[in-house]
Design a protein around this motif. Sequence first.
Motif, PDB file in Angstrom:
ATOM      1  N   PHE A 133       0.811  -1.216   0.000  1.00  0.00           N
ATOM      2  CA  PHE A 133       0.000   0.000   0.000  1.00  0.00           C
ATOM      3  C   PHE A 133       0.848   1.271   0.000  1.00  0.00           C
ATOM      4  CE2 PHE A 133      -3.534  -2.786   0.886  1.00  0.00           C
ATOM      5  CZ  PHE A 133      -4.537  -2.177   0.146  1.00  0.00           C
ATOM      6  N   VAL A 134       1.993   1.251   0.656  1.00  0.00           N
ATOM      7  CA  VAL A 134       2.880   2.419   0.617  1.00  0.00           C
ATOM      8  C   VAL A 134       3.409   2.628  -0.799  1.00  0.00           C
ATOM      9  CG1 VAL A 134       5.143   3.287   1.380  1.00  0.00           C
ATOM     10  CG2 VAL A 134       3.504   2.430   3.054  1.00  0.00           C
ATOM     11  N   PHE A 135       3.839   1.556  -1.459  1.00  0.00           N
ATOM     12  CA  PHE A 135       4.306   1.693  -2.841  1.00  0.00           C
ATOM     13  C   PHE A 135       3.183   2.115  -3.770  1.00  0.00           C
ATOM     14  CE2 PHE A 135       8.225  -0.530  -1.708  1.00  0.00           C
ATOM     15  CZ  PHE A 135       9.121   0.235  -2.419  1.00  0.00           C
ATOM     16  N   TRP A 136       1.993   1.560  -3.574  1.00  0.00           N
ATOM     17  CA  TRP A 136       0.854   1.966  -4.393  1.00  0.00           C
ATOM     18  C   TRP A 136       0.582   3.461  -4.204  1.00  0.00           C
ATOM     19  CZ3 TRP A 136      -3.741   4.041  -2.609  1.00  0.00           C
ATOM     20  CH2 TRP A 136      -4.704   4.277  -3.581  1.00  0.00           C
ATOM     21  N   PHE A 137       0.596   3.922  -2.953  1.00  0.00           N
ATOM     22  CA  PHE A 137       0.356   5.335  -2.673  1.00  0.00           C
ATOM     23  C   PHE A 137       1.429   6.209  -3.312  1.00  0.00           C
ATOM     24  CE2 PHE A 137       0.863   9.144  -0.066  1.00  0.00           C
ATOM     25  CZ  PHE A 137      -0.423   9.674  -0.162  1.00  0.00           C
ATOM     26  N   LEU A 138       2.695   5.812  -3.163  1.00  0.00           N
ATOM     27  CA  LEU A 138       3.781   6.590  -3.757  1.00  0.00           C
ATOM     28  C   LEU A 138       3.664   6.658  -5.275  1.00  0.00           C
ATOM     29  CD1 LEU A 138       6.850   5.330  -1.679  1.00  0.00           C
ATOM     30  CD2 LEU A 138       5.831   7.608  -1.616  1.00  0.00           C
ATOM     31  N   LEU A 139       3.416   5.516  -5.894  1.00  0.00           N
ATOM     32  CA  LEU A 139       3.354   5.481  -7.354  1.00  0.00           C
ATOM     33  C   LEU A 139       2.115   6.169  -7.905  1.00  0.00           C
ATOM     34  CD1 LEU A 139       4.568   1.837  -7.990  1.00  0.00           C
ATOM     35  CD2 LEU A 139       5.806   3.932  -8.504  1.00  0.00           C
ATOM     36  N   SER A 140       0.957   5.840  -7.374  1.00  0.00           N
ATOM     37  CA  SER A 140      -0.279   6.331  -7.989  1.00  0.00           C
ATOM     38  C   SER A 140      -0.684   7.711  -7.495  1.00  0.00           C
ATOM     39  CB  SER A 140      -1.412   5.338  -7.761  1.00  0.00           C
ATOM     40  OG  SER A 140      -1.724   5.265  -6.390  1.00  0.00           O
ATOM     41  N   GLN A 141      -0.523   7.979  -6.219  1.00  0.00           N
ATOM     42  CA  GLN A 141      -1.014   9.245  -5.679  1.00  0.00           C
ATOM     43  C   GLN A 141       0.033  10.355  -5.737  1.00  0.00           C
ATOM     44  OE1 GLN A 141      -4.339   9.294  -4.935  1.00  0.00           O
ATOM     45  NE2 GLN A 141      -4.192   7.196  -5.697  1.00  0.00           N
ATOM     46  N   LEU A 142       1.256  10.052  -5.358  1.00  0.00           N
ATOM     47  CA  LEU A 142       2.281  11.099  -5.323  1.00  0.00           C
ATOM     48  C   LEU A 142       2.944  11.316  -6.684  1.00  0.00           C
ATOM     49  CD1 LEU A 142       4.006  10.487  -1.880  1.00  0.00           C
ATOM     50  CD2 LEU A 142       2.247  12.152  -2.469  1.00  0.00           C
ATOM     51  N   MET A 143       3.246  10.226  -7.392  1.00  0.00           N
ATOM     52  CA  MET A 143       3.934  10.361  -8.676  1.00  0.00           C
ATOM     53  C   MET A 143       2.980  10.433  -9.859  1.00  0.00           C
ATOM     54  SD  MET A 143       7.119   7.817  -8.265  1.00  0.00           S
ATOM     55  CE  MET A 143       8.313   7.985  -6.972  1.00  0.00           C
ATOM     56  N   GLY A 144       1.725  10.122  -9.637  1.00  0.00           N
ATOM     57  CA  GLY A 144       0.737  10.205 -10.706  1.00  0.00           C
ATOM     58  C   GLY A 144       0.843   9.104 -11.746  1.00  0.00           C
ATOM     59  N   ILE A 145       1.428   7.973 -11.389  1.00  0.00           N
ATOM     60  CA  ILE A 145       1.556   6.851 -12.311  1.00  0.00           C
ATOM     61  C   ILE A 145       0.281   6.025 -12.237  1.00  0.00           C
ATOM     62  CG2 ILE A 145       2.846   4.749 -12.839  1.00  0.00           C
ATOM     63  CD1 ILE A 145       5.291   6.143 -11.573  1.00  0.00           C
ATOM     64  N   TYR A 146      -0.332   5.785 -13.377  1.00  0.00           N
ATOM     65  CA  TYR A 146      -1.575   5.020 -13.398  1.00  0.00           C
ATOM     66  C   TYR A 146      -1.264   3.536 -13.243  1.00  0.00           C
ATOM     67  CZ  TYR A 146      -5.866   2.844 -14.993  1.00  0.00           C
ATOM     68  OH  TYR A 146      -6.986   2.067 -15.078  1.00  0.00           O
ATOM     69  N   LEU A 147      -1.842   2.925 -12.230  1.00  0.00           N
ATOM     70  CA  LEU A 147      -1.727   1.486 -12.026  1.00  0.00           C
ATOM     71  C   LEU A 147      -3.109   0.886 -12.252  1.00  0.00           C
ATOM     72  CD1 LEU A 147       0.437   1.424  -8.776  1.00  0.00           C
ATOM     73  CD2 LEU A 147       1.192   0.946 -11.090  1.00  0.00           C
ATOM     74  N   ALA A 148      -3.234   0.141 -13.323  1.00  0.00           N
ATOM     75  CA  ALA A 148      -4.536  -0.442 -13.662  1.00  0.00           C
ATOM     76  C   ALA A 148      -5.017  -1.367 -12.548  1.00  0.00           C
ATOM     77  CB  ALA A 148      -4.426  -1.214 -14.977  1.00  0.00           C
ATOM     78  N   PRO A 149      -6.310  -1.320 -12.247  1.00  0.00           N
ATOM     79  CA  PRO A 149      -6.819  -2.167 -11.153  1.00  0.00           C
ATOM     80  C   PRO A 149      -6.793  -3.651 -11.493  1.00  0.00           C
ATOM     81  CG  PRO A 149      -8.601  -1.030 -12.249  1.00  0.00           C
ATOM     82  CD  PRO A 149      -7.340  -0.495 -12.834  1.00  0.00           C
ATOM     83  N   GLY A 150      -6.705  -3.993 -12.728  1.00  0.00           N
ATOM     84  CA  GLY A 150      -6.675  -5.394 -13.137  1.00  0.00           C
ATOM     85  C   GLY A 150      -7.949  -5.778 -13.867  1.00  0.00           C
ATOM     86  N   ASP A 151      -7.824  -6.716 -14.785  1.00  0.00           N
ATOM     87  CA  ASP A 151      -8.970  -7.161 -15.567  1.00  0.00           C
ATOM     88  C   ASP A 151     -10.045  -7.797 -14.699  1.00  0.00           C
ATOM     89  OD1 ASP A 151      -7.591  -6.256 -17.757  1.00  0.00           O
ATOM     90  OD2 ASP A 151      -6.856  -8.251 -18.350  1.00  0.00           O
ATOM     91  N   PHE A 152      -9.629  -8.453 -13.615  1.00  0.00           N
ATOM     92  CA  PHE A 152     -10.579  -9.101 -12.712  1.00  0.00           C
ATOM     93  C   PHE A 152     -11.589  -8.088 -12.173  1.00  0.00           C
ATOM     94  CE2 PHE A 152     -11.651 -10.390  -8.316  1.00  0.00           C
ATOM     95  CZ  PHE A 152     -12.321 -11.563  -8.602  1.00  0.00           C
ATOM     96  N   PHE A 153     -11.111  -6.933 -11.735  1.00  0.00           N
ATOM     97  CA  PHE A 153     -11.987  -5.919 -11.168  1.00  0.00           C
ATOM     98  C   PHE A 153     -12.783  -5.183 -12.233  1.00  0.00           C
ATOM     99  CE2 PHE A 153      -8.707  -6.468  -7.928  1.00  0.00           C
ATOM    100  CZ  PHE A 153      -9.527  -6.814  -6.866  1.00  0.00           C
ATOM    101  N   GLU A 154     -12.226  -5.082 -13.431  1.00  0.00           N
ATOM    102  CA  GLU A 154     -12.970  -4.464 -14.516  1.00  0.00           C
ATOM    103  C   GLU A 154     -14.133  -5.349 -14.965  1.00  0.00           C
ATOM    104  OE1 GLU A 154     -10.264  -3.251 -17.557  1.00  0.00           O
ATOM    105  OE2 GLU A 154      -9.216  -1.867 -16.234  1.00  0.00           O
ATOM    106  N   MET A 155     -13.957  -6.675 -14.837  1.00  0.00           N
ATOM    107  CA  MET A 155     -15.059  -7.594 -15.174  1.00  0.00           C
ATOM    108  C   MET A 155     -16.178  -7.469 -14.149  1.00  0.00           C
ATOM    109  SD  MET A 155     -13.237 -11.111 -16.568  1.00  0.00           S
ATOM    110  CE  MET A 155     -13.355 -11.778 -14.950  1.00  0.00           C
ATOM    111  N   LEU A 156     -15.814  -7.244 -12.873  1.00  0.00           N
ATOM    112  CA  LEU A 156     -16.830  -7.130 -11.829  1.00  0.00           C
ATOM    113  C   LEU A 156     -17.610  -5.827 -11.937  1.00  0.00           C
ATOM    114  CD1 LEU A 156     -14.827  -8.389  -8.697  1.00  0.00           C
ATOM    115  CD2 LEU A 156     -16.520  -9.636 -10.050  1.00  0.00           C
ATOM    116  N   GLY A 157     -16.927  -4.763 -12.370  1.00  0.00           N
ATOM    117  CA  GLY A 157     -17.553  -3.432 -12.379  1.00  0.00           C
ATOM    118  C   GLY A 157     -18.254  -3.082 -13.603  1.00  0.00           C
TER     119      GLY A 157
END
Length: 157
Positions: A133-157
Amino acid sequence: MSINRDKFGAMLFLCLALIYGFYVDDIPLLFGDEDAPFNARTLPNALAWILGVVSFAQLVLPANREAGSLLRAFSGMKWKPVLMLGALMIFYGLTIRYFGFLISTTIFLIGGFAVLGERRIKVLVGAAVPVVFVFWFLLSQLMGIYLAPGDFFEMLG
């Protein structure tokens, strides 16, 4: 001629550093980043240089042990964890697109810690989840790097 495990490993890492450094220039840059002090090539270039210098030093400095045959140098190694970690890395590479960064990286770290000998569930989860979660926060929130949620979650949504 005989070679010990340290010299053989240093030689492999020196080759890796040279090959990696050769391909650093193939990393595409954004428009205008060519003259920037820090761009997409900066860290890979530094990594190649550091790896090259350290492995070259390891290769030319005297060894701690007497040189033996290559077969004897690798005879005492535990190959099972090495192969299991390699399989875990392949699994991670194959599942990150489907499950996304958070789930795949958590599974990878928990599996890696387990392969390395940790058996307590609280420690496995308590070490892996905060790091992910710290790496996710650093990459996606602070650095603005888009990390795709994954195809599994896109199928659910």
